[in-house]
Design an enzyme around this catalytic site. Structure first.
Site, short mmCIF file in Angstrom:
data_model
loop_
_atom_site.label_atom_id
_atom_site.label_comp_id
_atom_site.label_asym_id
_atom_site.label_seq_id
_atom_site.Cartn_x
_atom_site.Cartn_y
_atom_site.Cartn_z
N GLY A 143 0.85 -1.19 0.00
CA GLY A 143 0.00 0.00 0.00
C GLY A 143 0.88 1.23 0.00
CD GLN B 188 3.52 5.74 2.57
OE1 GLN B 188 2.49 5.18 2.20
NE2 GLN B 188 4.54 5.09 3.12
CB CYS C 223 5.76 2.30 7.53
SG CYS C 223 5.24 3.81 6.68
CG LEU C 224 6.58 1.06 1.50
CD1 LEU C 224 6.02 1.32 0.10
CD2 LEU C 224 7.56 -0.10 1.49
CG HIS D 285 0.68 6.66 5.56
ND1 HIS D 285 1.82 7.21 6.10
CD2 HIS D 285 0.99 5.36 5.33
CE1 HIS D 285 2.76 6.30 6.20
NE2 HIS D 285 2.28 5.16 5.73
#
Length: 218
Positions: free
Chosen positions: A71, A76, A119-120, A165
């Protein structure tokens, strides 16, 4: 028997391993914890059906592919809009692919589940986190059509994580201060390898490279 794939809530008979959006899109830099855009609520999407919105979705799918995520929220990739994309396969082998503008998550029932989450934007480590097991997601697609998905387990966790986010909240904001400190310390150690992996995958998919700062923002 072929695996089941659900795209934008509808089952499809055939779908490529790499989504058409990811194939078209360019890779963007994933913003990291400490950057302002990740720590404040995003603006709602108000203009639908635009080339800019379609291009953003393509780029987000491409970025998610390279970052090996399931996701990705618009902030992001440093875009202040309430939009996320997802591409994940659940334990029972069902693949879910889609995007949602202006998502709203409604918790259904009281059951929760503790699972390790990563989380990226916090490249490398993860931490266990309780989340509701069953949710309903509502929103719109990029053309402004209404979306409603009911989800359990892994998919429900993804929907909650990405909507968080867009509210300016990372998963590390939901864990203890002690665990958060450990995660950020581990991130500093693991980040170089994560970024090297992204660079290798970018080249492997014949995409234009993207530059990251030498040091994270925390």
């Amino acid at each position: 028997m072929a695996a089941t794939t659900i795209v934008q809530g509808a089952e499809v008979t055939e779908f490529p391993t790499i989504t058409p959006q990811a194939a078209r899109g360019r890779v963007l830099r994933v913003t990291e914890v400490g950057e302002d855009v990740l720590h404040r609520p995003c603006r709602p999407v108000t203009e639908f059906g635009t080339d800019a919105l379609r291009t953003l979705v393509d780029d987000m799918f491409a970025t998610m592919l390279i970052a090996e995520g399931v996701g990705l929220a618009a902030n992001q990739v440093d875009v202040d809009l309430r939009l996320f994309v997802y591409d994940l396969t659940t334990e029972d082998g069902v693949r879910y692919v889609g995007h949602v503008c202006n998502p709203v998550v409604e918790v259904l029932g009281e059951e929760t589940e503790e699972v390790e989450e990563g989380c990226l934007s916090v490249p490398g480590p993860g931490a266990d986190l309780f989340r509701p097991l069953h949710v309903r997601l509502t929103g719109a697609d990029i053309d402004g059509n209404a979306i409603e998905h009911e989800a359990r387990g892994y998919l429900a966790r993804c929907f909650q994580h990405e909507t968080d986010h867009l509210d300016g909240r990372l998963y590390i904001d939901l864990i203890s201060k002690r665990t958060r400190k450990r995660v950020l310390k581990d991130m500093l150690a693991l980040r170089p390898d994560v970024l090297d992996r992204r660079a290798q995958l970018t080249a492997g998919h014949d995409k234009e490279p993207v530059a990251y700062p030498d040091q994270p923002f925390v």
